[in-house]
Design a protein around this motif. Structure first.
Motif, PDB file in Angstrom:
ATOM      1  N   GLU A 107     -37.455 -32.961  21.255  1.00 22.56           N
ATOM      2  CA  GLU A 107     -37.082 -34.287  21.738  1.00 22.56           C
ATOM      3  C   GLU A 107     -35.923 -34.824  20.910  1.00 22.56           C
ATOM      4  OE1 GLU A 107     -40.436 -36.858  21.776  1.00 22.56           O
ATOM      5  OE2 GLU A 107     -41.408 -35.784  23.401  1.00 22.56           O
ATOM      6  N   LEU A 108     -34.881 -35.234  21.583  1.00 19.61           N
ATOM      7  CA  LEU A 108     -33.734 -35.865  20.930  1.00 19.61           C
ATOM      8  C   LEU A 108     -33.760 -37.345  21.272  1.00 19.61           C
ATOM      9  CD1 LEU A 108     -30.963 -33.232  21.654  1.00 19.61           C
ATOM     10  CD2 LEU A 108     -32.321 -33.509  19.594  1.00 19.61           C
ATOM     11  N   MET A 109     -33.451 -38.175  20.274  1.00 21.36           N
ATOM     12  CA  MET A 109     -33.484 -39.616  20.469  1.00 21.36           C
ATOM     13  C   MET A 109     -32.152 -40.220  20.039  1.00 21.36           C
ATOM     14  SD  MET A 109     -37.282 -40.419  19.005  1.00 21.36           S
ATOM     15  CE  MET A 109     -36.922 -39.742  17.412  1.00 21.36           C
ATOM     16  N   THR A 110     -31.799 -41.329  20.643  1.00 19.44           N
ATOM     17  CA  THR A 110     -30.548 -41.995  20.288  1.00 19.44           C
ATOM     18  C   THR A 110     -30.541 -42.550  18.865  1.00 19.44           C
ATOM     19  OG1 THR A 110     -31.320 -43.984  21.439  1.00 19.44           O
ATOM     20  CG2 THR A 110     -29.840 -42.502  22.645  1.00 19.44           C
ATOM     21  N   PRO A 111     -31.678 -42.957  18.267  1.00 24.71           N
ATOM     22  CA  PRO A 111     -31.600 -43.392  16.868  1.00 24.71           C
ATOM     23  C   PRO A 111     -31.116 -42.294  15.916  1.00 24.71           C
ATOM     24  CG  PRO A 111     -33.592 -44.253  17.818  1.00 24.71           C
ATOM     25  CD  PRO A 111     -32.998 -43.316  18.827  1.00 24.71           C
ATOM     26  N   MET A 112     -31.422 -41.037  16.238  1.00 22.30           N
ATOM     27  CA  MET A 112     -30.928 -39.939  15.399  1.00 22.30           C
ATOM     28  C   MET A 112     -29.402 -39.837  15.501  1.00 22.30           C
ATOM     29  SD  MET A 112     -31.707 -37.723  13.266  1.00 22.30           S
ATOM     30  CE  MET A 112     -30.444 -36.831  12.427  1.00 22.30           C
ATOM     31  N   LEU A 113     -28.880 -40.055  16.688  1.00 23.09           N
ATOM     32  CA  LEU A 113     -27.429 -40.053  16.866  1.00 23.09           C
ATOM     33  C   LEU A 113     -26.796 -41.210  16.100  1.00 23.09           C
ATOM     34  CD1 LEU A 113     -25.216 -38.498  18.402  1.00 23.09           C
ATOM     35  CD2 LEU A 113     -25.506 -40.127  20.263  1.00 23.09           C
TER      36      LEU A 113
END
Length: 139
Positions: A107-113
């Motif tokens: 799972e990729l999330m925008t907070p990581m970006l």
């Protein structure tokens, strides 16, 4: 403080600090850490390397100008808010995306970006300041 021991150890210490900064970055929102602290650790590694080996060696190691790294980070951090606008939500609302990866779901999330963008902004800005101060001191 350019002793032979410090000049010998500094590249290895800087590499370890960069790895630790990436570890702290990836811990992100779930535990203490994130882009800001990881960026400070990475910028400290560049400063230590600069003190030991000189500013020219650091500039060769990072290839691009530190302020370009900061500008890229700002672009990435702003880009993290765009997916929420496509779904007609408030800017910077968290979005998830799941991808299959070798039999598991990642799972990729925008907070990581966003954290990645903050990391690059902090590394670029602090490294630029540190290198400018080190150049000024060596003159």
């Amino acid at each position: 403080m350019r002793t032979i021991i410090f000049r010998t150890i500094a590249p290895y210490l800087a590499a370890l600090m960069i790895l630790f900064s990436i570890f702290v970055l990836l811990r992100g929102h779930n535990e203490p850490g994130g882009g800001f602290i990881g960026g400070l650790i990475a910028a400290s590694a560049l400063a230590i390397y600069g003190i030991a080996c000189g500013v020219a060696a650091v500039r060769r190691a990072i290839v691009v100008h530190p302020m370009s790294v900061a500008a890229f980070g700002l672009f990435i951090a702003a880009l993290a808010g765009l997916p929420s606008l496509f779904f007609k939500q408030s800017f910077m609302t968290t979005q998830f995306a799941a991808f299959p990866f070798f039999g598991t779901k990642v799972e990729l999330m925008t907070p990581m970006l966003f954290d990645l963008g903050v990391y690059f902004v902090v590394v670029g800005a602090i490294a630029s300041i540190a290198l400018a101060l080190e150049e000024r001191e060596s003159d």
